[in-house]
Design a protein around this motif. Sequence first.
Motif, PDB file in Angstrom:
ATOM      1  N   THR A   1       1.070   4.270  -2.748  1.00 52.68           N
ATOM      2  CA  THR A   1       0.590   5.564  -2.253  1.00 52.68           C
ATOM      3  C   THR A   1       1.280   6.708  -2.972  1.00 52.68           C
ATOM      4  O   THR A   1       2.505   6.727  -3.108  1.00 52.68           O
ATOM      5  CB  THR A   1       0.842   5.684  -0.736  1.00 52.68           C
TER       6      THR A   1
ATOM      7  N   GLU B   1      -5.879   3.396  -1.706  1.00 56.61           N
ATOM      8  CA  GLU B   1      -5.174   4.673  -1.523  1.00 56.61           C
ATOM      9  C   GLU B   1      -6.073   5.852  -1.857  1.00 56.61           C
ATOM     10  O   GLU B   1      -6.055   6.880  -1.173  1.00 56.61           O
ATOM     11  CB  GLU B   1      -3.926   4.690  -2.405  1.00 56.61           C
TER      12      GLU B   1
ATOM     13  N   LEU C   1       0.833  -1.199   0.000  1.00 54.48           N
ATOM     14  CA  LEU C   1       0.000   0.000   0.000  1.00 54.48           C
ATOM     15  C   LEU C   1       0.869   1.250   0.000  1.00 54.48           C
ATOM     16  O   LEU C   1       0.578   2.214  -0.714  1.00 54.48           O
ATOM     17  CB  LEU C   1      -0.924   0.011   1.217  1.00 54.48           C
TER      18      LEU C   1
END
Length: 596
Positions: free
Chosen positions: A102, A327, A98
């Motif tokens: 991002t 995100e 993640l």
Amino acid sequence: MSGERSEEPRSATEMANGAPLEPVPGREQHSAMGPPYSDLRASEEDGPAESVGSVSGSRNTLQPLQGEEDEEPFSTYFDSKIPIPEDDTHSCFSFRKLWAFTGPGFLMSIAYLDPGNIESDLQSGAVAGFKLLWVLLLATVIGLLLQRLAARLGVVTGLHLAEVCNRQYHKVPRIMLWLMMEIAIIGSDMQEVIGTAIAFSLLSMGKIPLWGGVLITIADTLFFLFLDKYGLRKLEAFFGFLITIMALTFGYEYVTVKPDQKQLLRGLFVPECPGCGTPQLEQAVGIVGAVIMPHNMYLHSALVKSRQVNRANPREVREANKYFFAESCIALFVSFIINVFVVSVFAEAFYNKTNMDVHEVCANASSVHAGLFPNNNNTLEVDIYKGGAVLGCYFGPAALYIWAIGILAAGQSSTMTGTYSGQFVMEGFLNLRWSRFARVLLTRSIAITPTLFVAIFQDVEHLTGMNDFLNVLMSLQLPFALIPVLTFTSLPSVMNDFANGLFWKVGGGLVILLVCSINMYFVVAYVMALNHVGLYVGAAILSIAYLGFVTYLTWLCLIALGASALSCGSTRCWAFTARPELVLLSNVGGDTEVTR
């Protein structure tokens, strides 16, 4: 396309079922993006005919050809792609992955925090109190769902929305789309210029004139171009820093004012507006128009290309879609909270206030801004400039300066996102390569010229009043982003296994119809308020051409959604080829690229 394909055109049913399109012989496909596509190439063992872009095994004609990267004259996007780390210990969800994904979502979310949005927020609070917070929440959720479509298009095809439009639409409609997006980008750039100029005026207590603040925006653009040289991650971190400044500054105002939490929660989750009239309705429509930005669809579909994703691997594509959506949820949640801060501050402190109320408080505080508010009983009208002044009168100079810093961050953060949007749109639609410096010089010059004239020859009220006009201008451009993104994400021959299902086709179509209808109401209300017959006639003439083009895009979109009965059959229709769905799906290949 005549003379370039010998086989018979396939039926709309074959197209709708996702039958793969063969590459057009003798025509080279161009990518409008500069970085290598090493992550898209199939292994040598698979052979040269192996799919490089399709996750279903058939070649996706939207993908660049192998070896194409050697022909790119120079990089026009970020110089490198961010690698995605392997994390075998977390099969369902990995925070390491993640973190690697991002960035694009937060850059996209900046469009939800530009000066136009901030002004819409404070006016919503001053006009309707907490009653329209649920509209802001609904608009943000709708924006998230639409951004999901744009991101999926970029992840699955490896091309952003402007590039796909260039390959799928005929020359005339794609040039018209490009012009509409350029207008939207220039309008957004003008709002950034206005926000920056007002912020400098507030911070200097009027010592920096508005025209001086407008000129300063030239320097800030050059600074961002310089910062871009240090790499993608550092640029994303800087934008994160600006978003943090907005959260802290507007959060400070929120804590200082102490809004009623019960009223806030009721306004968020109870969809009602008791006692609301035309001003509140128009403000609700304005919130939707300010939140959902047309060029943001083009931007987000391009930003997701900055991560290394093997598009020949369905698992990696699904994973990228999942993490980009996660995100985006986080980024838009942050932007939503900041917007709630602004609405709540003005709802609590200035709802139902009159000019006389504010004038007396400012006069007692010996504020230099007391003259901004006439000594009458008319309802208080605020904008981003008056908003800072009235905060200073009620809560002290610190509130004014901190507000100005937040507006400055909002204006500055939209500078480079507008720059990249403009670059992607120009290169995608026209295959025209300009350096970022030349691109910024063009758009910023166009944006500064009218703003500078207003700043020199008019007052701050006329300058901030331009934001209303610019919001109307961008509302008109929404169909030219939303309709294409639904069209292409619904086509199996473009998206393969990741094409929209029935739920997203129907739901997406209804959402886009709702958003466009709301914005059309906003535009009509704005034009009717002008009270000029000549403007009515001009608007009527322009609306005929505008609605005609929107109808054309909608027609092709409905065919892509499965309404093959709308196709024209074997006869020529509207000067296009025999089957409109074939034009939509098979017009692959670009014009010769021009390097400047």
